[in-house]
Design a protein around this motif. Structure first.
Motif, PDB file in Angstrom:
ATOM      1  N   ARG A  26      16.037  41.789 -31.772  1.00 52.64           N
ATOM      2  CA  ARG A  26      16.469  41.878 -33.170  1.00 52.64           C
ATOM      3  C   ARG A  26      16.097  43.235 -33.763  1.00 52.64           C
ATOM      4  NH1 ARG A  26      15.004  36.371 -33.335  1.00 52.64           N
ATOM      5  NH2 ARG A  26      12.920  36.926 -34.025  1.00 52.64           N
ATOM      6  N   ARG A  27      14.895  43.721 -33.443  1.00 47.71           N
ATOM      7  CA  ARG A  27      14.488  45.040 -33.936  1.00 47.71           C
ATOM      8  C   ARG A  27      15.402  46.123 -33.369  1.00 47.71           C
ATOM      9  NH1 ARG A  27       8.872  48.418 -33.062  1.00 47.71           N
ATOM     10  NH2 ARG A  27       9.599  50.223 -34.214  1.00 47.71           N
ATOM     11  N   ALA A  28      15.698  46.046 -32.075  1.00 50.43           N
ATOM     12  CA  ALA A  28      16.584  47.032 -31.449  1.00 50.43           C
ATOM     13  C   ALA A  28      17.965  46.994 -32.100  1.00 50.43           C
ATOM     14  CB  ALA A  28      16.681  46.778 -29.951  1.00 50.43           C
ATOM     15  N   LEU A  29      18.480  45.799 -32.387  1.00 46.47           N
ATOM     16  CA  LEU A  29      19.789  45.668 -33.017  1.00 46.47           C
ATOM     17  C   LEU A  29      19.776  46.237 -34.433  1.00 46.47           C
ATOM     18  CD1 LEU A  29      22.687  44.595 -32.823  1.00 46.47           C
ATOM     19  CD2 LEU A  29      21.832  42.401 -33.661  1.00 46.47           C
ATOM     20  N   ARG A  30      18.757  45.910 -35.200  1.00 45.39           N
ATOM     21  CA  ARG A  30      18.645  46.433 -36.567  1.00 45.39           C
ATOM     22  C   ARG A  30      18.573  47.961 -36.564  1.00 45.39           C
ATOM     23  NH1 ARG A  30      13.224  45.473 -38.365  1.00 45.39           N
ATOM     24  NH2 ARG A  30      12.947  47.519 -37.441  1.00 45.39           N
ATOM     25  N   ASP A  31      17.720  48.503 -35.718  1.00 45.80           N
ATOM     26  CA  ASP A  31      17.571  49.958 -35.652  1.00 45.80           C
ATOM     27  C   ASP A  31      18.866  50.631 -35.207  1.00 45.80           C
ATOM     28  OD1 ASP A  31      14.964  49.560 -36.432  1.00 45.80           O
ATOM     29  OD2 ASP A  31      14.080  50.035 -34.484  1.00 45.80           O
ATOM     30  N   MET A  32      19.576  50.008 -34.272  1.00 47.67           N
ATOM     31  CA  MET A  32      20.824  50.576 -33.789  1.00 47.67           C
ATOM     32  C   MET A  32      21.890  50.559 -34.874  1.00 47.67           C
ATOM     33  SD  MET A  32      24.096  49.693 -32.328  1.00 47.67           S
ATOM     34  CE  MET A  32      23.799  47.973 -32.296  1.00 47.67           C
ATOM     35  N   LEU A  33      21.954  49.499 -35.668  1.00 42.88           N
ATOM     36  CA  LEU A  33      22.918  49.437 -36.760  1.00 42.88           C
ATOM     37  C   LEU A  33      22.630  50.507 -37.812  1.00 42.88           C
ATOM     38  CD1 LEU A  33      23.274  45.575 -37.189  1.00 42.88           C
ATOM     39  CD2 LEU A  33      24.978  47.167 -36.275  1.00 42.88           C
ATOM     40  N   ILE A  34      21.352  50.716 -38.112  1.00 39.70           N
ATOM     41  CA  ILE A  34      20.981  51.773 -39.058  1.00 39.70           C
ATOM     42  C   ILE A  34      21.373  53.131 -38.491  1.00 39.70           C
ATOM     43  CG2 ILE A  34      19.017  52.951 -40.136  1.00 39.70           C
ATOM     44  CD1 ILE A  34      17.691  50.137 -40.327  1.00 39.70           C
ATOM     45  N   LEU A  35      21.061  53.363 -37.210  1.00 38.13           N
ATOM     46  CA  LEU A  35      21.415  54.631 -36.573  1.00 38.13           C
ATOM     47  C   LEU A  35      22.905  54.895 -36.641  1.00 38.13           C
ATOM     48  CD1 LEU A  35      20.775  57.086 -34.610  1.00 38.13           C
ATOM     49  CD2 LEU A  35      21.370  55.492 -32.791  1.00 38.13           C
ATOM     50  N   VAL A  36      23.723  53.922 -36.290  1.00 37.67           N
ATOM     51  CA  VAL A  36      25.174  54.126 -36.276  1.00 37.67           C
ATOM     52  C   VAL A  36      25.692  54.346 -37.692  1.00 37.67           C
ATOM     53  CG1 VAL A  36      27.394  53.032 -35.741  1.00 37.67           C
ATOM     54  CG2 VAL A  36      25.530  52.922 -34.097  1.00 37.67           C
ATOM     55  N   GLY A  37      25.130  53.652 -38.669  1.00 33.45           N
ATOM     56  CA  GLY A  37      25.533  53.879 -40.058  1.00 33.45           C
ATOM     57  C   GLY A  37      25.226  55.292 -40.512  1.00 33.45           C
ATOM     58  N   VAL A  38      24.007  55.753 -40.241  1.00 36.64           N
ATOM     59  CA  VAL A  38      23.626  57.119 -40.609  1.00 36.64           C
ATOM     60  C   VAL A  38      24.466  58.128 -39.836  1.00 36.64           C
ATOM     61  CG1 VAL A  38      21.732  58.809 -40.477  1.00 36.64           C
ATOM     62  CG2 VAL A  38      21.301  56.502 -41.334  1.00 36.64           C
ATOM     63  N   LEU A  39      24.679  57.856 -38.559  1.00 31.78           N
ATOM     64  CA  LEU A  39      25.480  58.751 -37.725  1.00 31.78           C
ATOM     65  C   LEU A  39      26.917  58.837 -38.225  1.00 31.78           C
ATOM     66  CD1 LEU A  39      25.282  60.490 -35.170  1.00 31.78           C
ATOM     67  CD2 LEU A  39      25.989  58.485 -33.874  1.00 31.78           C
ATOM     68  N   ALA A  40      27.466  57.726 -38.672  1.00 29.15           N
ATOM     69  CA  ALA A  40      28.840  57.741 -39.196  1.00 29.15           C
ATOM     70  C   ALA A  40      28.922  58.597 -40.463  1.00 29.15           C
ATOM     71  CB  ALA A  40      29.315  56.317 -39.479  1.00 29.15           C
ATOM     72  N   PHE A  71      29.495  50.202 -27.642  1.00 23.00           N
ATOM     73  CA  PHE A  71      28.805  50.463 -26.386  1.00 23.00           C
ATOM     74  C   PHE A  71      27.356  49.982 -26.430  1.00 23.00           C
ATOM     75  CE2 PHE A  71      26.667  52.963 -23.156  1.00 23.00           C
ATOM     76  CZ  PHE A  71      27.560  52.903 -22.108  1.00 23.00           C
ATOM     77  N   SER A  72      26.646  50.307 -27.488  1.00 20.12           N
ATOM     78  CA  SER A  72      25.224  49.975 -27.579  1.00 20.12           C
ATOM     79  C   SER A  72      24.991  48.563 -28.099  1.00 20.12           C
ATOM     80  CB  SER A  72      24.514  50.975 -28.488  1.00 20.12           C
ATOM     81  OG  SER A  72      24.679  52.281 -28.008  1.00 20.12           O
ATOM     82  N   GLY A  73      25.813  48.142 -29.036  1.00 21.38           N
ATOM     83  CA  GLY A  73      25.605  46.837 -29.654  1.00 21.38           C
ATOM     84  C   GLY A  73      25.840  45.667 -28.728  1.00 21.38           C
ATOM     85  N   THR A  74      26.819  45.776 -27.849  1.00 20.07           N
ATOM     86  CA  THR A  74      27.112  44.646 -26.965  1.00 20.07           C
ATOM     87  C   THR A  74      25.956  44.353 -26.021  1.00 20.07           C
ATOM     88  OG1 THR A  74      28.300  46.145 -25.495  1.00 20.07           O
ATOM     89  CG2 THR A  74      29.617  44.866 -27.053  1.00 20.07           C
ATOM     90  N   THR A  75      25.278  45.374 -25.558  1.00 23.37           N
ATOM     91  CA  THR A  75      24.156  45.148 -24.653  1.00 23.37           C
ATOM     92  C   THR A  75      23.025  44.427 -25.371  1.00 23.37           C
ATOM     93  OG1 THR A  75      24.713  47.114 -23.383  1.00 23.37           O
ATOM     94  CG2 THR A  75      22.486  46.257 -23.129  1.00 23.37           C
ATOM     95  N   VAL A  76      22.697  44.873 -26.558  1.00 16.70           N
ATOM     96  CA  VAL A  76      21.610  44.237 -27.310  1.00 16.70           C
ATOM     97  C   VAL A  76      21.990  42.795 -27.653  1.00 16.70           C
ATOM     98  CG1 VAL A  76      20.228  44.333 -29.413  1.00 16.70           C
ATOM     99  CG2 VAL A  76      20.817  46.437 -28.236  1.00 16.70           C
ATOM    100  N   LEU A  77      23.235  42.582 -28.048  1.00 19.04           N
ATOM    101  CA  LEU A  77      23.663  41.217 -28.376  1.00 19.04           C
ATOM    102  C   LEU A  77      23.625  40.295 -27.157  1.00 19.04           C
ATOM    103  CD1 LEU A  77      26.603  41.863 -30.856  1.00 19.04           C
ATOM    104  CD2 LEU A  77      24.369  40.875 -31.366  1.00 19.04           C
ATOM    105  N   LYS A 101      32.814  46.377 -20.750  1.00 16.21           N
ATOM    106  CA  LYS A 101      32.665  47.522 -21.642  1.00 16.21           C
ATOM    107  C   LYS A 101      33.261  48.787 -21.024  1.00 16.21           C
ATOM    108  CE  LYS A 101      28.372  47.897 -22.503  1.00 16.21           C
ATOM    109  NZ  LYS A 101      26.997  47.973 -22.990  1.00 16.21           N
ATOM    110  N   MET A 102      33.019  49.007 -19.755  1.00 16.18           N
ATOM    111  CA  MET A 102      33.559  50.190 -19.078  1.00 16.18           C
ATOM    112  C   MET A 102      35.085  50.144 -19.031  1.00 16.18           C
ATOM    113  SD  MET A 102      31.160  52.178 -18.375  1.00 16.18           S
ATOM    114  CE  MET A 102      30.147  51.595 -19.713  1.00 16.18           C
ATOM    115  N   ILE A 103      35.644  48.980 -18.758  1.00 14.16           N
ATOM    116  CA  ILE A 103      37.103  48.841 -18.720  1.00 14.16           C
ATOM    117  C   ILE A 103      37.701  49.131 -20.088  1.00 14.16           C
ATOM    118  CG2 ILE A 103      38.988  47.162 -18.423  1.00 14.16           C
ATOM    119  CD1 ILE A 103      37.198  45.864 -16.207  1.00 14.16           C
ATOM    120  N   VAL A 104      37.095  48.582 -21.133  1.00 16.28           N
ATOM    121  CA  VAL A 104      37.581  48.812 -22.495  1.00 16.28           C
ATOM    122  C   VAL A 104      37.450  50.291 -22.868  1.00 16.28           C
ATOM    123  CG1 VAL A 104      37.120  48.323 -24.940  1.00 16.28           C
ATOM    124  CG2 VAL A 104      37.203  46.449 -23.285  1.00 16.28           C
ATOM    125  N   LEU A 105      36.323  50.916 -22.530  1.00 12.07           N
ATOM    126  CA  LEU A 105      36.138  52.333 -22.853  1.00 12.07           C
ATOM    127  C   LEU A 105      37.159  53.217 -22.147  1.00 12.07           C
ATOM    128  CD1 LEU A 105      32.271  52.836 -22.935  1.00 12.07           C
ATOM    129  CD2 LEU A 105      33.883  53.130 -24.802  1.00 12.07           C
TER     130      LEU A 105
END
Length: 154
Positions: A26-40, A71-77, A101-105
């Motif tokens: 959950r911490r990894a997911l929360r931090d990743m969502l914040i990162l992607v938001g700031v990055l966007a 890419f990052s969110g699916t692994t954590v989920l 994920k690789m096929i979709v990418l």
């Protein structure tokens, strides 16, 4: 010998470990969502400034942030969803998710290759920054997370 059921219920010997692991995920997911938001936000602003056409930089940043999120969110989920599962099940789900994920990418990049409404450099920089940043945050969550290795005897 073990005390308690082995079916994953609250009294199971591994229940405390699964709960602790879920907290780490959950911490990894929360931090990743914040990162992607700031990055966007930063990617859109910087992309609009550095791209030859501002709108192309904006689109490149938004697509890059979306790719990093998927890419990052699916692994954590998948790790969060399989915290109570066996190692074999977790491994199979993570491997299947990675393969999908690789096929979709590859499909997304093949479709995007023919289009010119985005800046490729901004897309690449934002995607790489998002994925590498997410890896660093996942590492931090795992290293600082408190997951017990042994259960105290009853």
């Amino acid at each position: 010998m073990t005390d308690g059921p082995l079916d994953g219920s609250a009294g199971a010997p591994g229940a405390a470990s699964a709960d602790a692991a879920r907290a780490v995920f959950r911490r990894a997911l929360r931090d990743m969502l914040i990162l992607v938001g700031v990055l966007a936000v930063l990617g859109v602003a910087i992309g609009a400034l550095v791209a030859p056409v501002a709108s192309k930089g904006v689109w490149g940043a938004l697509i890059g942030a979306a790719i990093a999120l998927v890419f990052s969110g699916t692994t954590v989920l998948t790790m969060l969803r399989t915290a109570d599962s066996s190692v074999t099940t977790t491994g199979a789900v993570v491997l299947g998710g990675w393969l999908l994920k690789m096929i979709v990418l590859i499909a997304v990049f093949a479709v995007l290759r023919e289009m010119d409404f985005y800046d490729r450099t901004v897309l690449a920089v934002v995607t790489i920054a998002g994925v590498l940043g997410s890896v660093a945050l996942d590492y931090r969550a795992v290293v600082t997370g408190r997951v017990p290795y042994v259960q105290p005897g009853a």
